[in-house]
Design a protein around this motif. Structure first.
Motif, PDB file in Angstrom:
ATOM      1  N   ARG A 184      66.179  53.636 -73.432  1.00 41.46           N
ATOM      2  CA  ARG A 184      66.035  53.688 -71.974  1.00 41.46           C
ATOM      3  C   ARG A 184      64.568  53.927 -71.642  1.00 41.46           C
ATOM      4  O   ARG A 184      63.970  54.894 -72.096  1.00 41.46           O
ATOM      5  N   VAL A 185      64.010  53.026 -70.832  1.00 34.52           N
ATOM      6  CA  VAL A 185      62.562  52.989 -70.612  1.00 34.52           C
ATOM      7  C   VAL A 185      62.240  53.101 -69.126  1.00 34.52           C
ATOM      8  O   VAL A 185      62.824  52.397 -68.304  1.00 34.52           O
ATOM      9  N   ALA A 186      61.299  53.971 -68.807  1.00 34.75           N
ATOM     10  CA  ALA A 186      60.774  54.061 -67.443  1.00 34.75           C
ATOM     11  C   ALA A 186      59.285  53.764 -67.468  1.00 34.75           C
ATOM     12  O   ALA A 186      58.555  54.254 -68.340  1.00 34.75           O
ATOM     13  N   VAL A 187      58.843  52.950 -66.528  1.00 33.47           N
ATOM     14  CA  VAL A 187      57.414  52.666 -66.346  1.00 33.47           C
ATOM     15  C   VAL A 187      57.007  53.199 -64.980  1.00 33.47           C
ATOM     16  O   VAL A 187      57.655  52.886 -63.969  1.00 33.47           O
ATOM     17  N   LEU A 188      55.959  53.996 -64.944  1.00 37.84           N
ATOM     18  CA  LEU A 188      55.433  54.511 -63.686  1.00 37.84           C
ATOM     19  C   LEU A 188      54.208  53.707 -63.281  1.00 37.84           C
ATOM     20  O   LEU A 188      53.230  53.621 -64.031  1.00 37.84           O
ATOM     21  N   GLU A 189      54.282  53.120 -62.095  1.00 36.23           N
ATOM     22  CA  GLU A 189      53.189  52.290 -61.577  1.00 36.23           C
ATOM     23  C   GLU A 189      52.177  53.108 -60.781  1.00 36.23           C
ATOM     24  O   GLU A 189      51.086  52.645 -60.488  1.00 36.23           O
ATOM     25  N   TRP A 190      52.567  54.323 -60.417  1.00 35.06           N
ATOM     26  CA  TRP A 190      51.639  55.245 -59.739  1.00 35.06           C
ATOM     27  C   TRP A 190      52.054  56.654 -60.109  1.00 35.06           C
ATOM     28  O   TRP A 190      53.237  56.906 -60.364  1.00 35.06           O
ATOM     29  N   ASP A 192      50.758  59.836 -58.525  1.00 35.18           N
ATOM     30  CA  ASP A 192      50.766  60.884 -57.502  1.00 35.18           C
ATOM     31  C   ASP A 192      50.599  60.256 -56.131  1.00 35.18           C
ATOM     32  O   ASP A 192      49.470  59.960 -55.733  1.00 35.18           O
ATOM     33  N   PRO A 193      51.718  60.030 -55.416  1.00 38.99           N
ATOM     34  CA  PRO A 193      53.102  60.342 -55.777  1.00 38.99           C
ATOM     35  C   PRO A 193      53.630  59.378 -56.845  1.00 38.99           C
ATOM     36  O   PRO A 193      53.031  58.338 -57.110  1.00 38.99           O
ATOM     37  N   LEU A 194      54.786  59.733 -57.411  1.00 38.50           N
ATOM     38  CA  LEU A 194      55.370  58.916 -58.474  1.00 38.50           C
ATOM     39  C   LEU A 194      55.945  57.624 -57.911  1.00 38.50           C
ATOM     40  O   LEU A 194      56.566  57.617 -56.849  1.00 38.50           O
ATOM     41  N   MET A 195      55.739  56.541 -58.636  1.00 35.86           N
ATOM     42  CA  MET A 195      56.300  55.247 -58.255  1.00 35.86           C
ATOM     43  C   MET A 195      56.797  54.536 -59.507  1.00 35.86           C
ATOM     44  O   MET A 195      56.067  54.423 -60.489  1.00 35.86           O
ATOM     45  N   GLY A 196      58.038  54.098 -59.487  1.00 35.59           N
ATOM     46  CA  GLY A 196      58.559  53.291 -60.585  1.00 35.59           C
ATOM     47  C   GLY A 196      58.014  51.879 -60.498  1.00 35.59           C
ATOM     48  O   GLY A 196      57.593  51.424 -59.432  1.00 35.59           O
ATOM     49  N   ALA A 197      57.997  51.180 -61.619  1.00 35.03           N
ATOM     50  CA  ALA A 197      57.463  49.813 -61.654  1.00 35.03           C
ATOM     51  C   ALA A 197      58.582  48.814 -61.402  1.00 35.03           C
ATOM     52  O   ALA A 197      59.538  48.746 -62.163  1.00 35.03           O
ATOM     53  N   GLY A 198      58.468  48.035 -60.324  1.00 34.33           N
ATOM     54  CA  GLY A 198      59.494  47.057 -59.981  1.00 34.33           C
ATOM     55  C   GLY A 198      59.052  45.641 -60.271  1.00 34.33           C
ATOM     56  O   GLY A 198      58.355  45.372 -61.254  1.00 34.33           O
ATOM     57  N   SER A 217      64.757  44.523 -61.156  1.00 31.66           N
ATOM     58  CA  SER A 217      64.003  43.279 -61.206  1.00 31.66           C
ATOM     59  C   SER A 217      63.961  42.604 -59.839  1.00 31.66           C
ATOM     60  O   SER A 217      64.962  42.544 -59.124  1.00 31.66           O
ATOM     61  N   GLY A 218      62.784  42.111 -59.472  1.00 27.57           N
ATOM     62  CA  GLY A 218      62.633  41.368 -58.230  1.00 27.57           C
ATOM     63  C   GLY A 218      62.494  42.217 -56.987  1.00 27.57           C
ATOM     64  O   GLY A 218      62.394  41.686 -55.883  1.00 27.57           O
ATOM     65  N   GLN A 219      62.446  43.533 -57.141  1.00 25.99           N
ATOM     66  CA  GLN A 219      62.317  44.420 -55.990  1.00 25.99           C
ATOM     67  C   GLN A 219      60.998  45.182 -56.075  1.00 25.99           C
ATOM     68  O   GLN A 219      60.505  45.490 -57.165  1.00 25.99           O
ATOM     69  N   HIS A 220      60.451  45.500 -54.898  1.00 24.18           N
ATOM     70  CA  HIS A 220      59.196  46.244 -54.856  1.00 24.18           C
ATOM     71  C   HIS A 220      59.331  47.568 -55.589  1.00 24.18           C
ATOM     72  O   HIS A 220      60.409  48.168 -55.650  1.00 24.18           O
ATOM     73  N   ALA A 221      58.225  48.034 -56.133  1.00 25.14           N
ATOM     74  CA  ALA A 221      58.212  49.306 -56.846  1.00 25.14           C
ATOM     75  C   ALA A 221      58.658  50.432 -55.913  1.00 25.14           C
ATOM     76  O   ALA A 221      58.135  50.564 -54.810  1.00 25.14           O
ATOM     77  N   PRO A 222      59.623  51.250 -56.344  1.00 26.14           N
ATOM     78  CA  PRO A 222      60.133  52.316 -55.479  1.00 26.14           C
ATOM     79  C   PRO A 222      59.391  53.637 -55.678  1.00 26.14           C
ATOM     80  O   PRO A 222      58.998  53.992 -56.795  1.00 26.14           O
ATOM     81  N   TRP A 223      59.182  54.369 -54.578  1.00 26.83           N
ATOM     82  CA  TRP A 223      58.712  55.746 -54.697  1.00 26.83           C
ATOM     83  C   TRP A 223      59.866  56.581 -55.243  1.00 26.83           C
ATOM     84  O   TRP A 223      61.017  56.398 -54.866  1.00 26.83           O
ATOM     85  N   ILE A 224      59.556  57.495 -56.153  1.00 25.33           N
ATOM     86  CA  ILE A 224      60.595  58.341 -56.726  1.00 25.33           C
ATOM     87  C   ILE A 224      60.133  59.792 -56.709  1.00 25.33           C
ATOM     88  O   ILE A 224      58.936  60.086 -56.618  1.00 25.33           O
TER      89      ILE A 224
END
Length: 318
Positions: A184-190, A192-198, A217-224
């Motif tokens: 199970r893999v998570a990629v953070l695109e940002w 502070d604040p945290l953002m997942g990679a979409g 897949s296919g959705q903008h990166a979400p703030w988490i």
């Protein structure tokens, strides 16, 4: 044909299509292949991009809340970049490559259209890219190829990229089967604040034999939030902020240690946190997305992935 590229990934497409010598101008972010760096840069940021993640985020949010209307705003800050209109006019481009996918990532079509509208005697073809999935990236390469008279070359490149990804998938699926399940893999695109990679990143994770969490897949990166990250508790955590190289990512990653939930994450406890250059790889929607999938595979499988990769593209966090 005189080409201006205001998007780093588009510049890489132009080069892959064999048209580097026809480029006459670029954005300030277009730095690959290295030979494009001698070209005039036609854009510049209107925020301080040398601060940390939180500082950049605060500036972008403030800018978004204070945009003005009218022609002046078109040239000053409709996105977070300005275009050098006078230099653009001097270059007399036949084709301008830009994007509509993300106004924070590069010069937007709106900025380019407004700039061109205020010029006289210029009627360049504006090709605007808007990728959300890998299939969109390949379609954008076709569009760039068609605009440059290199459609056949574009089709050949797409076929080679897809074949390379499929070979990677087959190799990594075997490794997942031997393990018993996909990590199970998570990629953070940002950070502070945290953002997942979409967008296309979940697809890259899947090609690398992983199961993506925190994004679709296919959705903008979400703030988490931290609670969401802690609940997802990925086995592998990849830090890849948009626009940051590995060293700059390492500097900002140190801030994550200050949060109480950081040490609770399984990936942290087991030493499976990795840094990937988010400027040149994961967040640049061009030919090197193939290498991006291979970088993820190296993080997941180590030398078992069997792929030689550039050392500057990734590093273990520790």
């Amino acid at each position: 044909m005189r080409i201006v590229s205001l998007l780093a990934s588009a510049t890489e497409m132009v080069a892959a299509l064999g048209c580097t010598e026809q480029l006459v101008g670029r954005s300030h972010e277009c730095d690959y292949p290295p030979e494009v760096q001698h070209l005039p840069a036609l854009s510049r940021p209107v925020i301080d991009i040398n601060t940390n993640s939180a500082g950049i985020d605060a500036q972008v949010r403030q800018l978004a809340g204070t945009r003005r209307s009218g022609d002046e705003a078109a040239l000053q800050a409709l996105s977070i970049y300005q275009i050098d209109v006078a230099r653009l006019q001097e270059l007399q481009p036949d084709v301008i490559l830009t994007q509509t996918q993300c106004e924070v990532c590069a010069v937007s079509e709106r900025d380019v259209s407004e700039a061109v509208r205020q010029l006289t005697g210029l009627q360049p073809r504006i090709v605007s890219l808007a990728p959300y999935r890998l299939s969109d990236v390949w379609e954008d390469l076709r569009r760039v190829g068609a605009a440059l008279g290199r459609l056949a070359e574009a089709e050949a490149l797409i076929a080679s990229y897809q074949q390379r990804l499929e070979k990677l998938r087959q190799r990594c699926v075997r490794l997942s089967a031997e393990r018993g399940q996909a990590p199970r893999v998570a990629v953070l695109e940002w950070l502070d604040p945290l953002m997942g990679a979409g967008n296309w990143t979940p697809e890259l994770i899947a090609y690398a034999g992983g199961e993506p969490v925190l994004s679709a897949s296919g959705q903008h990166a979400p703030w988490i939030g931290w609670d969401e990250l802690r609940q997802a508790d990925p086995e592998v955590l990849i830090l890849s902020p948009c626009g940051f190289d590995v060293e700059r990512t390492r500097q900002d990653a140190a801030l994550l240690q200050q949060h109480s939930a950081w040490s609770e994450l399984r990936a942290v406890r087991e030493g499976r946190v990795y840094l990937i250059d988010g400027n040149h790889y994961l967040n640049r929607s061009g030919p090197r997305l193939v290498e991006s999938a291979e970088l993820i595979a190296r993080a997941l499988w180590g030398e078992q992935a069997g792929i030689p990769l550039p050392a500057e593209g990734w590093q273990p966090w520790r």
